[in-house]
Design a protein around this motif. Structure first.
Motif, PDB file in Angstrom:
ATOM      1  N   SER A 143     -14.867   5.545  -7.289  1.00 27.60           N
ATOM      2  CA  SER A 143     -14.831   4.361  -8.129  1.00 27.60           C
ATOM      3  C   SER A 143     -13.449   4.156  -8.752  1.00 27.60           C
ATOM      4  N   ALA A 144     -12.835   5.232  -9.209  1.00 24.52           N
ATOM      5  CA  ALA A 144     -11.511   5.132  -9.832  1.00 24.52           C
ATOM      6  C   ALA A 144     -10.471   4.620  -8.848  1.00 24.52           C
ATOM      7  N   ILE A 145     -10.590   5.055  -7.590  1.00 24.79           N
ATOM      8  CA  ILE A 145      -9.625   4.644  -6.574  1.00 24.79           C
ATOM      9  C   ILE A 145      -9.915   3.224  -6.091  1.00 24.79           C
ATOM     10  N   ALA A 146     -11.167   2.968  -5.687  1.00 22.52           N
ATOM     11  CA  ALA A 146     -11.509   1.698  -5.057  1.00 22.52           C
ATOM     12  C   ALA A 146     -11.531   0.535  -6.031  1.00 22.52           C
ATOM     13  N   ALA A 147     -12.009   0.787  -7.257  1.00 27.14           N
ATOM     14  CA  ALA A 147     -12.156  -0.310  -8.220  1.00 27.14           C
ATOM     15  C   ALA A 147     -11.115  -0.278  -9.325  1.00 27.14           C
ATOM     16  N   GLY A 148     -10.565   0.892  -9.604  1.00 24.52           N
ATOM     17  CA  GLY A 148      -9.674   1.015 -10.743  1.00 24.52           C
ATOM     18  C   GLY A 148      -8.214   1.191 -10.411  1.00 24.52           C
ATOM     19  N   ASN A 149      -7.871   1.204  -9.102  1.00 30.12           N
ATOM     20  CA  ASN A 149      -6.468   1.372  -8.693  1.00 30.12           C
ATOM     21  C   ASN A 149      -5.858   2.614  -9.327  1.00 30.12           C
ATOM     22  N   VAL A 202      -3.196  14.390  -6.658  1.00 30.10           N
ATOM     23  CA  VAL A 202      -3.383  14.803  -5.268  1.00 30.10           C
ATOM     24  C   VAL A 202      -2.800  13.728  -4.356  1.00 30.10           C
ATOM     25  N   VAL A 203      -3.146  12.470  -4.631  1.00 26.56           N
ATOM     26  CA  VAL A 203      -2.533  11.320  -3.969  1.00 26.56           C
ATOM     27  C   VAL A 203      -2.205  10.303  -5.059  1.00 26.56           C
ATOM     28  N   HIS A 204      -0.940   9.979  -5.211  1.00 32.27           N
ATOM     29  CA  HIS A 204      -0.542   9.006  -6.225  1.00 32.27           C
ATOM     30  C   HIS A 204      -0.961   7.612  -5.788  1.00 32.27           C
ATOM     31  N   ARG A 205      -1.307   6.767  -6.716  1.00 31.36           N
ATOM     32  CA  ARG A 205      -1.784   5.429  -6.383  1.00 31.36           C
ATOM     33  C   ARG A 205      -0.745   4.599  -5.639  1.00 31.36           C
ATOM     34  N   ASP A 206       0.538   4.899  -5.837  1.00 31.26           N
ATOM     35  CA  ASP A 206       1.581   4.177  -5.088  1.00 31.26           C
ATOM     36  C   ASP A 206       1.644   4.604  -3.632  1.00 31.26           C
ATOM     37  N   GLU A 207       1.007   5.736  -3.307  1.00 26.58           N
ATOM     38  CA  GLU A 207       0.991   6.253  -1.945  1.00 26.58           C
ATOM     39  C   GLU A 207      -0.399   6.140  -1.339  1.00 26.58           C
ATOM     40  N   LEU A 208      -1.235   5.257  -1.837  1.00 24.07           N
ATOM     41  CA  LEU A 208      -2.653   5.199  -1.479  1.00 24.07           C
ATOM     42  C   LEU A 208      -3.060   3.764  -1.187  1.00 24.07           C
ATOM     43  N   VAL A 209      -3.891   3.585  -0.162  1.00 23.44           N
ATOM     44  CA  VAL A 209      -4.375   2.259   0.233  1.00 23.44           C
ATOM     45  C   VAL A 209      -5.890   2.319   0.421  1.00 23.44           C
ATOM     46  N   VAL A 210      -6.594   1.391  -0.194  1.00 21.57           N
ATOM     47  CA  VAL A 210      -8.036   1.261   0.054  1.00 21.57           C
ATOM     48  C   VAL A 210      -8.220   0.504   1.359  1.00 21.57           C
ATOM     49  N   LEU A 211      -8.980   1.086   2.258  1.00 18.61           N
ATOM     50  CA  LEU A 211      -9.163   0.501   3.597  1.00 18.61           C
ATOM     51  C   LEU A 211     -10.202  -0.608   3.611  1.00 18.61           C
ATOM     52  N   GLU A 271      -5.557 -13.164   2.078  1.00 20.22           N
ATOM     53  CA  GLU A 271      -4.740 -13.698   0.983  1.00 20.22           C
ATOM     54  C   GLU A 271      -3.775 -12.635   0.461  1.00 20.22           C
ATOM     55  N   GLY A 272      -2.506 -12.979   0.420  1.00 17.55           N
ATOM     56  CA  GLY A 272      -1.511 -12.065  -0.126  1.00 17.55           C
ATOM     57  C   GLY A 272      -1.087 -11.032   0.891  1.00 17.55           C
ATOM     58  N   ARG A 273       0.189 -11.001   1.205  1.00 15.57           N
ATOM     59  CA  ARG A 273       0.709 -10.019   2.156  1.00 15.57           C
ATOM     60  C   ARG A 273       0.727  -8.627   1.531  1.00 15.57           C
ATOM     61  N   MET A 274       0.149  -7.654   2.230  1.00 20.26           N
ATOM     62  CA  MET A 274       0.175  -6.271   1.768  1.00 20.26           C
ATOM     63  C   MET A 274       1.609  -5.773   1.746  1.00 20.26           C
ATOM     64  N   ALA A 275       1.973  -5.052   0.695  1.00 21.32           N
ATOM     65  CA  ALA A 275       3.319  -4.492   0.609  1.00 21.32           C
ATOM     66  C   ALA A 275       3.613  -3.671   1.856  1.00 21.32           C
ATOM     67  N   LYS A 276       4.858  -3.750   2.341  1.00 17.86           N
ATOM     68  CA  LYS A 276       5.217  -3.124   3.608  1.00 17.86           C
ATOM     69  C   LYS A 276       4.908  -1.627   3.623  1.00 17.86           C
ATOM     70  N   ARG A 277       5.215  -0.930   2.529  1.00 22.49           N
ATOM     71  CA  ARG A 277       4.945   0.511   2.503  1.00 22.49           C
ATOM     72  C   ARG A 277       3.443   0.784   2.518  1.00 22.49           C
TER      73      ARG A 277
END
Length: 365
Positions: free
Chosen positions: A286-292, A356-365, A258-264
């Protein structure tokens, strides 16, 4: 997602394997290419934009080089690809031109989709070719790549191209009817999610389905469906493209997430190769995976590998599982020095920003 939704697609990537384009003796079958080109032209004439990802360059080079069988050493494989690519494209260009259509050769390596600048350049090329009514014919640049020749018969490349061009559907056509439930079982009609159960269907039983071919197709389907693109795996035969794109029950349909992942985001997740690992604590996970949230130095417990700012890294939890990937803002040496520090201390030590990694440059696998 239904078969009717696939039939409504306007931009489609079709990947054909070597076995679909060769004779039983392993030589390039120009008549099959001619019929395949006719099917693609029919779709373009009907208003669709079609992209072809084609294997077959190595097979096309065997005859001209006087080789009786596919070689096994890398140098000979690359030589066969170098000779065969021109023969393969000649067959395609002749078939398209006979029908008043143009096709354009696009050769890619993983470097071309790993680096953002090259990725954008490739996207612009595809967009212009499609706008001109041309059919891009894509293949890996086997003559200069050392690992692409063993790269799942272009399945991964097809998934990345589908994501790159924003395809509405991806068709993976080869010599298999689809995904089978078991070695002797029926073809699975539809798959909601490529999970562990589905992946087991490609590895168990010791059948022909145990080959890397189906494994690579499932990996490609996983990438494309997470990018919001439905996938059909089926047998290449005359009329298959038309039947699939008219809603026919051909092969196995994989439903998109559901929902196309943003191209970047999709580019970061699937097109990059991790240059190292960043181990984090449970709070950071937890902050990354659940809190974006972004990854901060305070949550870093260790660094593995050598990387530079802007490289892709896997983010690994306490159990050693890579759960995210992102573009890192520090070199490996710098990050090892600031691991565990708060943001103020980081700024004083290395003079860099807080993430270290900004959330706009990060993807949960």
């Amino acid at each position: 997602m239904t078969r009717a939704a696939v039939a409504a697609s306007r931009r489609v990537v079709v990947k054909v394997g070597t076995s679909a384009l060769t004779t039983p003796s392993g030589r390039l079958d120009r008549r099959r290419i001619d019929r395949f080109a006719q099917e693609l032209c029919d779709q373009v004439d009907g208003g669709r934009q079609m992209v072809c990802v084609s294997s077959g360059a190595i097979a096309a080079g065997l005859g001209p080089l006087g080789l009786s069988r596919r070689p096994t050493d890398m140098a000979s494989l690359q030589a066969a690809a170098a000779v065969g690519q021109s023969h393969l494209m000649h067959a395609y260009s002749t078939a398209f031109e006979n029908r008043g259509r143009a096709c354009g050769q696009v050769l890619l390596t993983r470097q071309d989709v790993m680096h953002r600048h090259a990725y954008v350049n490739a996207l612009n090329t595809f967009r212009r070719l499609l706008a001109l009514g041309c059919v891009p014919v894509v293949n890996e640049n086997d003559t200069i790549a050392t690992d692409e020749i063993r790269f799942g018969e272009n399945d991964l490349l097809a998934a990345l191209v589908a994501n790159l061009v924003g395809a509405d559907a991806l068709l993976l056509l080869s010599d298999v009817e689809g995904l089978h439930e078991s070695a002797d079982g029926p073809v699975v009609g539809e798959v909601e999610t490529v999970d562990d159960t589905v992946e087991q269907m490609a590895t168990g039983g010791g059948s022909g389905l145990s080959s890397g071919g189906m494994k690579s197709k499932l990996a490609a389907a996983k990438i494309a469906t997470r990018s919001g693109i439905p996938v059909v795996i089926g047998r290449f035969r005359s009329g298959a493209v038309g039947r699939i794109l008219s809603g026919g029950r051909v092969g196995t349909l994989f439903h998109p997430v559901e929902g196309r992942m943003a191209k970047r985001k999709a580019w970061i997740a699937f097109a990059t190769v991790a240059r190292g690992k960043v181990m984090v604590d449970e709070g950071a996970r937890s902050a990354i995976a659940a809190g974006n949230r972004s990854l901060l130095a305070a949550g870093v417990r260790g660094v593995e590998g050598t990387f530079s700012p802007g490289d892709a890294v896997d983010i690994v939890d306490d159990g050693g599982v890579a759960f995210a990937r992102g573009l890192v803002g520090f070199s490996s040496d710098e990050l090892a020095r600031v691991a565990g520090m708060d943001s103020r201390a980081v700024g004083e030590l290395v003079g860099r920003g807080r993430e270290v990694v900004h959330r706009d440059e990060l993807v949960v696998l």
